[in-house]
Design a protein around this motif. Structure first.
Motif, PDB file in Angstrom:
ATOM      1  N   PHE A 232       0.832  -1.204   0.000  1.00  0.00           N
ATOM      2  CA  PHE A 232       0.000   0.000   0.000  1.00  0.00           C
ATOM      3  C   PHE A 232       0.867   1.254   0.000  1.00  0.00           C
ATOM      4  N   LYS A 233       0.268   2.342  -0.542  1.00  0.00           N
ATOM      5  CA  LYS A 233       0.952   3.633  -0.575  1.00  0.00           C
ATOM      6  C   LYS A 233      -0.018   4.723  -0.163  1.00  0.00           C
ATOM      7  N   GLY A 234       0.405   5.559   0.801  1.00  0.00           N
ATOM      8  CA  GLY A 234      -0.385   6.728   1.168  1.00  0.00           C
ATOM      9  C   GLY A 234      -1.541   6.440   2.102  1.00  0.00           C
ATOM     10  N   PRO A 235      -2.200   7.505   2.612  1.00  0.00           N
ATOM     11  CA  PRO A 235      -3.266   7.364   3.605  1.00  0.00           C
ATOM     12  C   PRO A 235      -4.511   6.653   3.077  1.00  0.00           C
ATOM     13  N   TYR A 236      -4.688   6.649   1.747  1.00  0.00           N
ATOM     14  CA  TYR A 236      -5.865   5.993   1.177  1.00  0.00           C
ATOM     15  C   TYR A 236      -5.591   4.553   0.773  1.00  0.00           C
ATOM     16  N   ARG A 237      -4.375   4.066   1.117  1.00  0.00           N
ATOM     17  CA  ARG A 237      -4.009   2.665   0.895  1.00  0.00           C
ATOM     18  C   ARG A 237      -4.163   2.262  -0.569  1.00  0.00           C
ATOM     19  N   ALA A 238      -3.644   3.088  -1.453  1.00  0.00           N
ATOM     20  CA  ALA A 238      -3.608   2.720  -2.872  1.00  0.00           C
ATOM     21  C   ALA A 238      -2.632   1.570  -3.038  1.00  0.00           C
ATOM     22  N   VAL A 239      -2.968   0.634  -3.907  1.00  0.00           N
ATOM     23  CA  VAL A 239      -2.117  -0.529  -4.101  1.00  0.00           C
ATOM     24  C   VAL A 239      -0.885  -0.156  -4.918  1.00  0.00           C
ATOM     25  N   LEU A 240       0.269  -0.320  -4.321  1.00  0.00           N
ATOM     26  CA  LEU A 240       1.539  -0.066  -4.998  1.00  0.00           C
ATOM     27  C   LEU A 240       2.608  -0.908  -4.314  1.00  0.00           C
ATOM     28  N   ILE A 241       3.111  -1.911  -5.006  1.00  0.00           N
ATOM     29  CA  ILE A 241       4.105  -2.807  -4.418  1.00  0.00           C
ATOM     30  C   ILE A 241       5.467  -2.129  -4.399  1.00  0.00           C
ATOM     31  N   SER A 242       6.115  -2.158  -3.241  1.00  0.00           N
ATOM     32  CA  SER A 242       7.404  -1.491  -3.079  1.00  0.00           C
ATOM     33  C   SER A 242       8.312  -2.334  -2.198  1.00  0.00           C
ATOM     34  N   TYR A 243       9.595  -1.941  -2.176  1.00  0.00           N
ATOM     35  CA  TYR A 243      10.581  -2.608  -1.333  1.00  0.00           C
ATOM     36  C   TYR A 243      11.776  -1.670  -1.205  1.00  0.00           C
ATOM     37  N   PRO A 244      12.379  -1.552  -0.041  1.00  0.00           N
ATOM     38  CA  PRO A 244      13.461  -0.580   0.135  1.00  0.00           C
ATOM     39  C   PRO A 244      14.708  -0.927  -0.669  1.00  0.00           C
ATOM     40  N   SER A 245      15.414   0.100  -1.090  1.00  0.00           N
ATOM     41  CA  SER A 245      16.684  -0.085  -1.787  1.00  0.00           C
ATOM     42  C   SER A 245      17.753  -0.508  -0.789  1.00  0.00           C
ATOM     43  N   ASP A 246      18.885  -0.977  -1.317  1.00  0.00           N
ATOM     44  CA  ASP A 246      19.991  -1.352  -0.438  1.00  0.00           C
ATOM     45  C   ASP A 246      20.451  -0.158   0.390  1.00  0.00           C
ATOM     46  N   GLN A 247      20.461   1.023  -0.221  1.00  0.00           N
ATOM     47  CA  GLN A 247      20.882   2.219   0.499  1.00  0.00           C
ATOM     48  C   GLN A 247      19.929   2.531   1.641  1.00  0.00           C
ATOM     49  N   GLN A 248      18.619   2.401   1.388  1.00  0.00           N
ATOM     50  CA  GLN A 248      17.642   2.650   2.440  1.00  0.00           C
ATOM     51  C   GLN A 248      17.805   1.655   3.584  1.00  0.00           C
ATOM     52  N   LYS A 249      18.016   0.398   3.239  1.00  0.00           N
ATOM     53  CA  LYS A 249      18.207  -0.617   4.276  1.00  0.00           C
ATOM     54  C   LYS A 249      19.452  -0.320   5.105  1.00  0.00           C
ATOM     55  N   ASP A 250      20.522   0.075   4.435  1.00  0.00           N
ATOM     56  CA  ASP A 250      21.763   0.399   5.142  1.00  0.00           C
ATOM     57  C   ASP A 250      21.577   1.589   6.079  1.00  0.00           C
ATOM     58  N   GLU A 251      20.895   2.614   5.596  1.00  0.00           N
ATOM     59  CA  GLU A 251      20.769   3.853   6.357  1.00  0.00           C
ATOM     60  C   GLU A 251      19.802   3.736   7.532  1.00  0.00           C
ATOM     61  N   VAL A 252      18.754   2.932   7.360  1.00  0.00           N
ATOM     62  CA  VAL A 252      17.707   2.905   8.386  1.00  0.00           C
ATOM     63  C   VAL A 252      17.730   1.637   9.226  1.00  0.00           C
ATOM     64  N   VAL A 253      17.669   0.496   8.580  1.00  0.00           N
ATOM     65  CA  VAL A 253      17.498  -0.751   9.321  1.00  0.00           C
ATOM     66  C   VAL A 253      18.817  -1.316   9.805  1.00  0.00           C
ATOM     67  N   TYR A 254      19.773  -1.518   8.893  1.00  0.00           N
ATOM     68  CA  TYR A 254      21.025  -2.146   9.280  1.00  0.00           C
ATOM     69  C   TYR A 254      21.806  -1.303  10.280  1.00  0.00           C
ATOM     70  N   SER A 255      21.651   0.018  10.184  1.00  0.00           N
ATOM     71  CA  SER A 255      22.372   0.900  11.111  1.00  0.00           C
ATOM     72  C   SER A 255      21.935   0.689  12.551  1.00  0.00           C
ATOM     73  N   ALA A 256      20.742   0.100  12.727  1.00  0.00           N
ATOM     74  CA  ALA A 256      20.230  -0.131  14.080  1.00  0.00           C
ATOM     75  C   ALA A 256      21.120  -1.110  14.847  1.00  0.00           C
ATOM     76  N   LEU A 257      21.833  -1.960  14.133  1.00  0.00           N
ATOM     77  CA  LEU A 257      22.700  -2.923  14.807  1.00  0.00           C
ATOM     78  C   LEU A 257      23.797  -2.229  15.610  1.00  0.00           C
ATOM     79  N   GLN A 258      24.152  -1.034  15.184  1.00  0.00           N
ATOM     80  CA  GLN A 258      25.206  -0.289  15.872  1.00  0.00           C
ATOM     81  C   GLN A 258      24.789   0.148  17.277  1.00  0.00           C
ATOM     82  N   SER A 259      23.479   0.178  17.499  1.00  0.00           N
ATOM     83  CA  SER A 259      22.993   0.598  18.811  1.00  0.00           C
ATOM     84  C   SER A 259      22.949  -0.529  19.810  1.00  0.00           C
ATOM     85  N   ASN A 260      23.186  -1.777  19.319  1.00  0.00           N
ATOM     86  CA  ASN A 260      23.155  -2.921  20.226  1.00  0.00           C
ATOM     87  C   ASN A 260      24.489  -3.077  20.968  1.00  0.00           C
TER      88      ASN A 260
END
Length: 260
Positions: A232-260
């Motif tokens: 879904f995309k947006g407040p009206y839940r329009a159907v749009l299939i997505s997935y984060p880029s490698d850069q997004q994963k590195d910047e947001v999710v993988y960086s969380a490991l540094q806090s452990n």
């Protein structure tokens, strides 16, 4: 270095791809095969596909559909729905699926997990535990059959039992967080991480990469799965299939490991 797995979870009902809110009001969002093709292009880490009709109706797994999904999927595939015997699990693995997911059948016959693990290897056995808090209590009960039957068993106790019986991974899915896109149940995820020592995946509630980061920051290297966030995309839940880029994963999710 091991990294968290970011996993789309697709629900199949009547042959179509649907998404629910708190396990109710399924909304049709498209064709499962088309979704798999898009996630291939976006190089998803892994894919979970659950047939939410099969366990409730008592239907046999749809081997033709499973074979089609496995043939299209270029990432590790976990399939669940209608699996009640080790022979069924072995057949599904032979079609090219990496892991099988068991839910209600494991609660009804816990030793099924051992039989399946003996047949296909414990690394390929996933137990999905849908749960919600017990009224006026801090305990969370496991529910089955699309959240309609309360086993009245503590989700943490069940997860530990399934690990001891041979499960190679536990997926916890918060019924109350499902489809709301307001964040995961990080508190329960943290308790589970301290209870078991096999891989675990957290599902239910993702609405942003930051929500996944919260789980990884608290639990370390785990799987973070989502349905609505990827379709879904947006407040009206329009159907749009997505997935984060490698850069997004590195910047947001993988960086969380540094806090452990």
């Amino acid at each position: 270095m091991l990294r968290p797995r970011i996993i789309p979870c697709l629900l199949i009902q009547d042959g179509g791809l649907v998404k629910t809110v708190r396990f109710k009001d399924p909304k049709y969002v498209g064709d499962p095969i088309n979704a798999v093709k898009i996630f291939n292009e976006k190089e998803a880490d892994e894919l979970i596909v659950l047939d939410i009709d099969a366990s409730v109706s008592g239907a046999e797994p749809n081997y033709k559909r499973i074979a089609h999904l496995a043939a299209e999927c270029r990432m590790p595939l976990c399939y669940g729905g209608g699996i009640r015997t080790a022979e069924q699990a072995k057949t599904i693995i032979s079609l090219g699926v990496e892991k099988v997911a068991i839910s209600a059948a494991a609660l009804e016959d816990p030793k099924l997990i051992t039989r399946i693990a003996d047949e296909i290897g414990r690394q390929s056995v996933v137990v999905v535990l849908d749960y919600r808090p017990r009224l006026l209590s801090k305990t969370c009960d496991v529910w089955t059959h699309n959240g309609t039957r309360n086993t009245k068993r503590n989700v943490l106790d069940v997860a530990l039992e399934m690990q001891q019986l041979g499960a190679g991974e536990i997926v916890i899915n918060s019924i109350d967080h499902d489809g709301r896109m307001k964040g995961y149940d990080v508190g329960l995820a943290s308790k589970l991480r301290k209870t078991i020592n096999i891989p675990m995946t957290v599902l239910g509630g993702a609405g942003a990469l930051e929500h996944m980061r919260d789980v990884v920051a608290e639990c370390g290297v785990v799987g973070v799965a989502a349905g609505s966030y990827f379709v879904f995309k947006g407040p009206y839940r329009a159907v749009l299939i997505s997935y984060p880029s490698d850069q997004q994963k590195d910047e947001v999710v993988y960086s969380a490991l540094q806090s452990n």
